[in-house]
Scaffold this active site. Structure first.
Site, PDB file in Angstrom:
ATOM      1  N   GLY A   1       0.764  -1.319   0.181  1.00  9.71           N
ATOM      2  CA  GLY A   1      -0.012   0.034   0.126  1.00  9.71           C
ATOM      3  C   GLY A   1       0.837   1.119  -0.041  1.00  9.71           C
TER       4      GLY A   1
ATOM      5  N   GLU B   1      12.751  -3.886  -4.285  1.00  2.67           N
ATOM      6  CA  GLU B   1      11.903  -4.155  -5.241  1.00  2.67           C
ATOM      7  C   GLU B   1      12.499  -3.685  -6.370  1.00  2.67           C
ATOM      8  OE1 GLU B   1       8.449  -1.679  -4.718  1.00  2.67           O
ATOM      9  OE2 GLU B   1       7.476  -2.424  -6.707  1.00  2.67           O
TER      10      GLU B   1
ATOM     11  N   SER C   1       8.510   4.961 -11.796  1.00  3.22           N
ATOM     12  CA  SER C   1       8.950   4.845 -13.360  1.00  3.22           C
ATOM     13  C   SER C   1      10.289   5.216 -13.591  1.00  3.22           C
ATOM     14  CB  SER C   1       7.993   5.961 -14.100  1.00  3.22           C
ATOM     15  OG  SER C   1       8.227   7.305 -13.672  1.00  3.22           O
ATOM     16  N   ASN C   2      10.460   4.790 -14.899  1.00  2.00           N
ATOM     17  CA  ASN C   2      12.094   4.908 -15.074  1.00  2.00           C
ATOM     18  C   ASN C   2      12.541   6.343 -15.391  1.00  2.00           C
ATOM     19  OD1 ASN C   2      12.014   2.211 -15.428  1.00  2.00           O
ATOM     20  ND2 ASN C   2      13.156   2.079 -17.459  1.00  2.00           N
ATOM     21  N   GLU C   3      11.564   7.293 -15.513  1.00  4.75           N
ATOM     22  CA  GLU C   3      11.951   8.622 -15.336  1.00  4.75           C
ATOM     23  C   GLU C   3      12.338   8.872 -14.016  1.00  4.75           C
ATOM     24  OE1 GLU C   3       9.128   7.564 -16.973  1.00  4.75           O
ATOM     25  OE2 GLU C   3       8.795   8.543 -18.730  1.00  4.75           O
TER      26      GLU C   3
END
Ligand SMILES: Cc1cc2nc3c(=O)[nH]c(=O)nc-3n(C[C@H](O)[C@H](O)[C@H](O)COP(=O)(O)OP(=O)(O)OC[C@H]3O[C@@H](n4cnc5c(N)ncnc54)[C@H](O)[C@@H]3O)c2cc1C
Length: 401
Positions: free
Chosen positions: A128, A246, A387-389
């Site tokens: 969460g 992760e 995200s990759n950015e």
């Protein structure tokens, strides 16, 4: 040198024999029909419990918590054999994410209460973190917990919570103070039961008709004070440590990608190139394949370095971001090549044939069945887990100054 290779050979045989004996057809079917990072839940957890009975479910954990005490080479062989046999990867939320965080920040009571259930595959923990307005900018999260006597009261919501509808536990980031910078005042909670009054889980149905992510709502949900992992208001430190696991992956992405590439190579050797030869001999195919092969070899080397690194160190954060970027972009390129190799049979979406246990045979070659769903599903790989950015921003800030 020779003794080691003989040992590893015997080890490989031992793994192979175990899988042969214990992985029944429905477990293998679930593995074959995996189209995303998250395998079919029921079969995956059953496989988890079988591995636990053999002492192999939490292979990367320290031995004192039920780890198998394997070398990296052994872990790789195990993963290779699992991929060859087509059994599903175990779900990462417990074993790869909250488990290591509990080991690092938990009290003895929290460790003995929560770690055995994760290793045994009795508990499934949902993550969460994200909220409707807090994904990339996670520190702006608004779900809050207030102390009232001997418990906290939680109000707010979470979203994109993978498999929350299957979970019996949840780790959660909540705001416990509005003072200071937004990263301060966040606490990391371990929610031991999801049947608490006021807690509602609503699955989000994907375009493919199946639920995978969920919305989770908290309306005056009471939890005990000792649910806090680490210090109150210091949850950001725990959250970042968990994200390293992760992103860096407690399992080896490279081993998995190797198998995907092998499959592509085998198919290219069978399929025609349209000019009387086979695709495997086509120079453009060979060039793209070799490039991916080298990318996976480089990823493997980086994963080895990361595995040997102390997590939470100044280098390990950017390194896990680097692995996330490289691994997910490589994965997307692999799935793209697979679509091109299989060609037009990938264009039919065959939901019934993809459903585990439905007993529906695919139209066209079986190898083509999962290729397009994997390609489409893995578009999300450069988004989830940060995200990759955002990973590039982290590297820029922490390494380049
Ligand atoms: C399949 C899937 C499973 C997921 N599972 C979970 C889960 O189990 N638990 C959980 O908590 N969350 C989960 N998520 C949520 C995931 O972590 C978020 O989607 C992710 O962190 C991105 O946040 P967002 O969706 O709010 O996008 P936004 O933050 O709105 O970003 C939109 C776009 O803008 C870009 N962007 C935003 N800010 C910046 C910036 N400062 N600089 C450069 N670019 C920027 C982003 O990179 C992205 O491309 C899952 C998501 C997916 C797709």
């Amino acid at each position: 040198m020779e003794t080691k290779s003989v040992d590893l050979q015997a080890f490989r045989q031992e793994i192979r024999a175990f899988i042969e004996q214990e992985a029944d057809e429905s477990i293998r079917e679930a593995g074959r029909k995996m189209t995303s990072f998250f395998p079919p839940f029921e079969q995956c957890m059953r496989w988890h419990r079988k591995l636990h009975a053999r002492g192999w479910s939490a292979a990367s954990w320290p031995e004192q918590y039920g780890g198998a005490g394997w070398s990296r080479e052994q872990k790789r062989i195990f993963e290779e054999e699992c991929r060859i046999a087509g059994v599903p990867r175990l779900l990462p939320q417990g074993l790869g994410m909250v488990g290591p965080a509990i080991m690092k920040f938990g009290t003895d009571e929290q460790k003995s209460r929560f770690l055995p259930g994760i290793a045994a595959g009795e508990d499934f923990w949902a993550q969460g973190y994200s909220e409707p307005n807090a994904g990339s900018d996670l520190a702006s999260l608004a779900c809050r917990a207030e102390r009232r006597g001997d418990h906290y009261v939680i109000n707010g919501s979470k979203t994109w919570t993978t498999y929350a509808h299957h979970a019996n536990r949840m780790f959660l980031l909540v705001r416990t103070s509005n003072e200071g910078k937004s990263q301060q005042g966040i606490s990391f909670f371990l929610i031991d039961r999801l049947d608490r009054p006021g807690l509602e889980i609503r699955p989000i149905i994907g375009l493919d008709g199946f639920p995978e992510q969920c919305d989770v709502f908290f309306d005056n949900v009471e939890v005990p004070l000792d649910c806090c992992l680490g210090e109150e208001n210091q949850g950001w430190t725990v959250a970042k440590y968990l994200l390293e696991h992760e992103r860096g992956g407690s399992a080896s992405f490279a081993a998995q990608f190797d198998m995907e590439l092998n499959r592509i190579r085998e198919r290219a050797a069978e399929l025609g190139d349209g000019f009387g030869g086979v695709l495997a001999d086509d120079p453009v195919f060979q060039q793209r394949f070799t490039r991916l092969y080298l990318e996976v070899a480089a990823l493997d080397a980086t994963e080895s370095r990361f595995a040997a690194m102390e997590k939470g160190s100044p280098e390990s954060g950017p390194m896990s971001s680097m692995i996330k970027i490289t691994a997910m972009e490589t994965l997307q390129r692999i799935t793209e090549l697979a679509v091109e190799v299989e060609g037009s049979p990938t264009l039919t979406l065959q939901l019934a044939a993809l459903t585990v246990g439905a007993g529906v045979a695919p139209e066209g070659p079986e190898q083509a069945l999962t290729v397009m769903p994997k390609y489409l599903n893995n578009r999300a790989a450069t988004i989830f887990g940060g995200s990759n950015e955002i990973q590039r921003n982290i590297i820029a800030k922490m390494l380049l100054g």
